[in-house]
Design a protein around this motif. Structure first.
Motif, mmCIF file in Angstrom:
data_model
loop_
_atom_site.group_PDB
_atom_site.id
_atom_site.type_symbol
_atom_site.label_atom_id
_atom_site.label_comp_id
_atom_site.label_asym_id
_atom_site.label_seq_id
_atom_site.Cartn_x
_atom_site.Cartn_y
_atom_site.Cartn_z
ATOM 1 N N ILE A 24 12.978 9.180 -13.513
ATOM 2 C CA ILE A 24 11.878 9.115 -12.546
ATOM 3 C C ILE A 24 11.707 7.657 -12.169
ATOM 4 N N GLU A 25 11.808 7.394 -10.889
ATOM 5 C CA GLU A 25 11.591 6.021 -10.444
ATOM 6 C C GLU A 25 10.146 5.875 -10.010
ATOM 7 N N THR A 26 9.502 4.850 -10.524
ATOM 8 C CA THR A 26 8.107 4.598 -10.172
ATOM 9 C C THR A 26 8.026 3.307 -9.389
ATOM 10 N N TYR A 27 7.379 3.366 -8.240
ATOM 11 C CA TYR A 27 7.215 2.147 -7.436
ATOM 12 C C TYR A 27 5.778 1.978 -7.016
ATOM 13 N N GLU A 28 5.289 0.767 -7.105
ATOM 14 C CA GLU A 28 3.978 0.474 -6.533
ATOM 15 C C GLU A 28 4.217 -0.118 -5.159
ATOM 16 N N PHE A 29 3.677 0.554 -4.150
ATOM 17 C CA PHE A 29 3.870 0.076 -2.784
ATOM 18 C C PHE A 29 2.683 -0.748 -2.342
ATOM 19 N N THR A 63 6.494 -4.558 -1.827
ATOM 20 C CA THR A 63 7.573 -4.432 -0.843
ATOM 21 C C THR A 63 7.032 -4.059 0.532
ATOM 22 N N PHE A 102 9.646 10.429 -5.614
ATOM 23 C CA PHE A 102 9.402 9.224 -6.399
ATOM 24 C C PHE A 102 8.048 9.367 -7.059
ATOM 25 N N ARG A 103 7.824 8.573 -8.058
ATOM 26 C CA ARG A 103 6.469 8.462 -8.586
ATOM 27 C C ARG A 103 5.893 7.207 -7.947
ATOM 28 N N GLY A 156 2.903 4.431 -6.756
ATOM 29 C CA GLY A 156 1.644 3.764 -7.020
ATOM 30 C C GLY A 156 1.311 2.978 -5.767
ATOM 31 N N CYS A 157 0.139 2.344 -5.731
ATOM 32 C CA CYS A 157 -0.279 1.641 -4.523
ATOM 33 C C CYS A 157 -1.209 0.503 -4.934
ATOM 34 N N HIS A 194 5.159 5.557 3.170
ATOM 35 C CA HIS A 194 3.928 5.198 2.443
ATOM 36 C C HIS A 194 3.071 4.251 3.289
ATOM 37 N N GLU A 195 3.714 3.253 3.873
ATOM 38 C CA GLU A 195 2.947 2.245 4.630
ATOM 39 C C GLU A 195 2.407 2.806 5.948
#
Lengths: 179, 167
Positions: free
Chosen positions: A174-179, B46, B93-94, B96-97, B139-140
């Motif tokens: 599972i890839e986790t990214y905070e955008f 990003t 994907f998992r 977050g923000c 997302h953006e």
């Protein structure tokens, strides 16, 4: 941050509408905070775990608060004071699905292997699906793997175990990214 | 150089629908600079949408190349009035923000998108983005509609076990 006064309130009851409403009303009216919770339907039984906090009360006090509901709704509550939590595992998250025709020992074989490799299970769901004549067993786990364990062949080991059991296995990160 | 505060939910401005940009005036230029500075100041970020700094205009700054794992990307993009015009495939994907601290959730997104936008000269462009970059841009651009990833989170349980009978 000081440690909160935490309790685990758990219940398993024949499913019907209104269980969460009744339980949360008691938490709300008695000034508990629901810090974390997870509930699901298991074989027709609503099974719930609430981690709640409130200062200045003991587990016995909490149990008493629920005694009325135990009678009116015929639900058994279990209340447990929470001591210090374990260390939060850090690492890469993977989802492992193991599925196949139902046979004894699937969960145990996989879990024992993971335990021996010190791989932490953070979520586990199992289900029996398919028809009565040919039931299928499904197990879905989320695990956290210490980065130093990556590339040590644990995936191949699990595939081998799965082959021996005659099940199928799928492992994905599972890839986790905070955008 | 202006590093702006990133709004955190439940700030109501995060749920507003941003307005189209019709001309690139000093204000719009400043928003672009602030977005770029704010994104760059946060090492792992990003991408960022104008909504997240409280500016109600349709601008996104994104840079998928900041993710070392993202091999194919368009580098830093300044997107004015971005609009996704085609979706293809699905990827999970998992997410977050920065505007929703301490929470991550599983989100299904299109694996590949076509995105139409205007550049800093308001010239219309279309790019194709895939995988991480596609998810980032979805997302953006969601932020410009007042949509947070929380609106799209799927439960792991229902995702795996939901059964539907078709007659």
């Amino acid at each position: 941050m000081t440690q909160k006064n935490l309790f685990a309130v758990t219940l398993i009851a024949a499913d019907r509408p209104g269980i969460v409403a009744a339980v949360s009303k008691i938490f709300y009216e008695n000034s508990f905070n629901i810090e974390d919770s997870s509930s699901t339907l298991l074989q027709g039984f609503f099974s719930a775990i609430f981690i709640v906090s409130k200062e200045g009360v003991t587990a016995d006090d909490v149990k008493k608060i629920f005694s009325g509901l135990e009678k009116t709704m015929n639900i058994d509550f279990n209340v447990q004071a929470m001591s210090e939590a374990g260390v939060k595992p850090i690492g890469e998250h993977f989802i492992i699905s193991v599925y196949g025709s139902d046979k004894p020992g699937i969960v145990n074989r996989v879990a024992e292997y993971l335990a021996n490799r010190e791989i932490n299970i953070v979520d586990l769901q199992t289900k029996v699906a398919g028809s009565e004549k040919s039931p299928i067993y499904l197990m879905v786990l989320e695990v956290i793997i210490d980065p130093k364990m990556l590339g040590t062949g644990w995936e191949d080991d699990l595939k081998k175990i799965s082959r021996e059991m005659g099940t199928d296995v799928n492992i994905r990160q599972i890839e986790t990214y905070e955008f | 150089m202006a590093i702006r505060e990133v709004l955190k939910y439940p700030d109501p401005r995060l749920k507003e629908i941003a307005e189209d940009v019709v001309e690139v005036n000093d204000y719009i230029k400043q928003v672009i600079t602030d977005l770029t500075d704010t994104m760059e100041s946060s090492g792992h970020s990003t991408g960022i949408a104008a909504t997240q700094i409280g500016e109600n205009v349709r601008i996104v700054v994104a840079d998928a190349s900041k993710n070392a794992k993202c091999e194919v990307n368009h580098g830093r993009l300044v997107l004015i009035n971005p609009e996704i015009i085609q979706w293809e495939g699905m990827i999970q994907f998992r997410e977050g923000c920065m505007s929703v601290p301490d929470y991550t959730g599983n989100v299904n997104r299109a694996k590949k998108i076509l995105l139409r936008y205007q550049d800093e000269s308001l010239e219309q462009k279309v790019i194709e983005a895939e995988d991480f970059e596609a998810v980032l841009l979805q997302h953006e651009t969601d932020h410009l509609e007042g949509t947070l990833f929380l609106d799209r989170v799927i439960s792991k349980r229902t995702d795996l076990f939901r059964r539907k009978k078709f007659k």
